[in-house]
Design an enzyme around this catalytic site. Structure first.
Site, mmCIF file in Angstrom:
data_model
loop_
_atom_site.group_PDB
_atom_site.id
_atom_site.type_symbol
_atom_site.label_atom_id
_atom_site.label_comp_id
_atom_site.label_asym_id
_atom_site.label_seq_id
_atom_site.Cartn_x
_atom_site.Cartn_y
_atom_site.Cartn_z
ATOM 1 N N HIS A 1 30.613 -37.685 1.648
ATOM 2 C CA HIS A 1 30.355 -39.120 1.699
ATOM 3 C C HIS A 1 30.765 -39.685 3.053
ATOM 4 O O HIS A 1 31.891 -39.424 3.513
ATOM 5 C CB HIS A 1 31.163 -39.850 0.618
ATOM 6 C CG HIS A 1 30.845 -39.432 -0.780
ATOM 7 N ND1 HIS A 1 30.071 -40.198 -1.622
ATOM 8 C CD2 HIS A 1 31.193 -38.326 -1.494
ATOM 9 C CE1 HIS A 1 29.965 -39.588 -2.801
ATOM 10 N NE2 HIS A 1 30.641 -38.449 -2.742
ATOM 11 N N GLU B 1 32.540 -34.917 -13.312
ATOM 12 C CA GLU B 1 33.799 -35.044 -12.565
ATOM 13 C C GLU B 1 34.804 -35.716 -13.487
ATOM 14 O O GLU B 1 35.650 -35.056 -14.085
ATOM 15 C CB GLU B 1 33.598 -35.855 -11.278
ATOM 16 C CG GLU B 1 34.873 -36.016 -10.459
ATOM 17 C CD GLU B 1 34.713 -37.013 -9.313
ATOM 18 O OE1 GLU B 1 35.545 -36.968 -8.388
ATOM 19 O OE2 GLU B 1 33.784 -37.838 -9.357
ATOM 20 N N ASP C 1 33.601 -33.448 0.078
ATOM 21 C CA ASP C 1 33.573 -34.737 -0.609
ATOM 22 C C ASP C 1 33.958 -35.875 0.344
ATOM 23 O O ASP C 1 33.096 -36.623 0.794
ATOM 24 C CB ASP C 1 34.478 -34.706 -1.834
ATOM 25 C CG ASP C 1 34.119 -35.753 -2.878
ATOM 26 O OD1 ASP C 1 33.146 -36.498 -2.675
ATOM 27 O OD2 ASP C 1 34.805 -35.823 -3.917
ATOM 28 N N ASP C 2 35.230 -36.001 0.642
ATOM 29 C CA ASP C 2 35.739 -37.077 1.506
ATOM 30 C C ASP C 2 36.771 -36.485 2.473
ATOM 31 O O ASP C 2 37.977 -36.657 2.285
ATOM 32 C CB ASP C 2 36.375 -38.183 0.660
ATOM 33 C CG ASP C 2 35.384 -38.801 -0.309
ATOM 34 O OD1 ASP C 2 34.568 -39.628 0.130
ATOM 35 O OD2 ASP C 2 35.413 -38.438 -1.500
#
Length: 335
Positions: free
Chosen positions: A22, A202, A280-281
């Site tokens: 992201h 998730e 992801d981040d």
């Protein structure tokens, strides 16, 4: 997350793509502090605790605050260039980058300008020889069916070459079941030639993964790890060949699983589910793509054959153009 550093040079050199990352998770703390100071805003918590999250809800609220600081085209373009530089440093040859317009408060009602500003940064990065990036524009789970269709209709009308997919993300546990609500939007996205990627499994159970497959016709599922709780959903993933974009460190930091021993990535792989590893981040969670490979290889005893297979899946499961995929596959064959 602690990793074996001795393997990192080889894993940086491993030709691979990243398909679950992201833009909202790539802010560096020093940049956020500078932008907050310029805006006259206080940090949401003390500097030394800025990236300490109590869970997914706290994390998503932090994203809203951080994204609100990116209020000019120049700031968006700089984030795009910095992301491309991160890919190159990690040895990543392509990325599908998720962006959720709802987080970026300065750009509400200005979606085309938002995409154009990011595109300008990515075009500049590509001209510098940095990796290509496709955008997956994401719905937030709490949006309505009408808002979802409106977004898809805009993307379909624009046919922006940077946009490769429709996505949906957000906290499944708080939003409840959303597959039926977004089915029409995802149907239209497919008709318009957009790929479809879905956050599921998730904070929800395996039922979210089933909905992503059966209701949203997902080409790829982000996370998906809770599929392990229902063997029939695991079988569905295997039978349809739908890949999961798994993010082990994210699942640990955000308390989806208490430890890597409890994480199902190896059990899913052994069951025949197609997997890729992702960050992801990365900035906010303190990880990198080579670090994810090293973490899992060390913990699960994965050899080069497994790492090569994961990298191959990452390339094949990406929404990159045919030439980019062929180039990366050729590089992987000689790794």
């Amino acid at each position: 997350m602690p990793t074996s550093t001795s393997a990192l040079p080889r894993l940086i050199a491993l030709p691979k793509a990243e398909v679950h990352v992201h833009l909202e998770g790539t802010f560096e703390p020093a940049l956020l502090e500078r932008w907050a100071t310029e805006a006259g805003q206080r940090l949401p918590r003390p500097r030394d605790q800025l990236l300490q999250f109590s869970g997914l809800t706290d994390f998503l609220a932090f994203l809203d605050w951080a994204c609100g600081l990116a209020n000019t085209p120049e700031r968006l373009a700089s984030l795009a260039r910095a992301f491309s530089e991160r890919l190159a440093a990690d040895g990543t040859g392509y990325a599908d980058l998720i962006v959720n317009p709802t987080h970026w408060s300065a750009w509400h009602g200005k979606l085309r300008g938002f995409i154009d500003a990011l595109d300008a940064g990515f075009r500049e990065a590509e001209q510098m020889g940095l990796p290509k990036v496709g955008l997956c524009v994401s719905l937030l789970r709490t949006q309505s069916a009408d808002e979802a269709v409106e977004l898809v209709d805009l993307l379909s009308a624009w046919r922006h070459p940077r946009v490769v997919a429709l996505s949906v993300d957000g906290n499944e546990a708080t939003a409840g079941r959303t597959g039926p609500r977004f089915a029409e939007a995802f149907r239209r996205a497919g008709q318009a030639g957009l790929k479809r990627t879905v956050h599921a499994g998730e904070s929800s159970g395996p039922e979210g993964v089933r909905d992503a497959i059966e209701l949203l016709q997902a080409d790829r599922i982000d996370h998906g790890v809770r599929a392990i709780d229902d063997p029939s959903v695991v079988d569905l993933l295997v039978d349809k060949g739908i890949p999961l974009g798994v993010c082990p460190s994210s699942n640990l930091v955000l308390k989806v699983y208490p430890s890597l021993d409890a994480h199902p990535v190896e059990r899913l792989r052994a069951a025949g589910v197609r997997l890729s590893l992702n960050t992801d981040d990365p900035s906010l969670l303190g990880t990198s793509l080579p670090g994810e490979y090293a973490l899992c290889a060390t913990h699960f005893g994965w050899g080069d054959d497994v790492l090569r297979a994961l990298a191959q899946t990452s390339i094949a499961a990406s929404f990159a153009d045919t030439d980019t995929k062929a180039r990366l596959q050729a590089q992987l064959a000689s790794w």
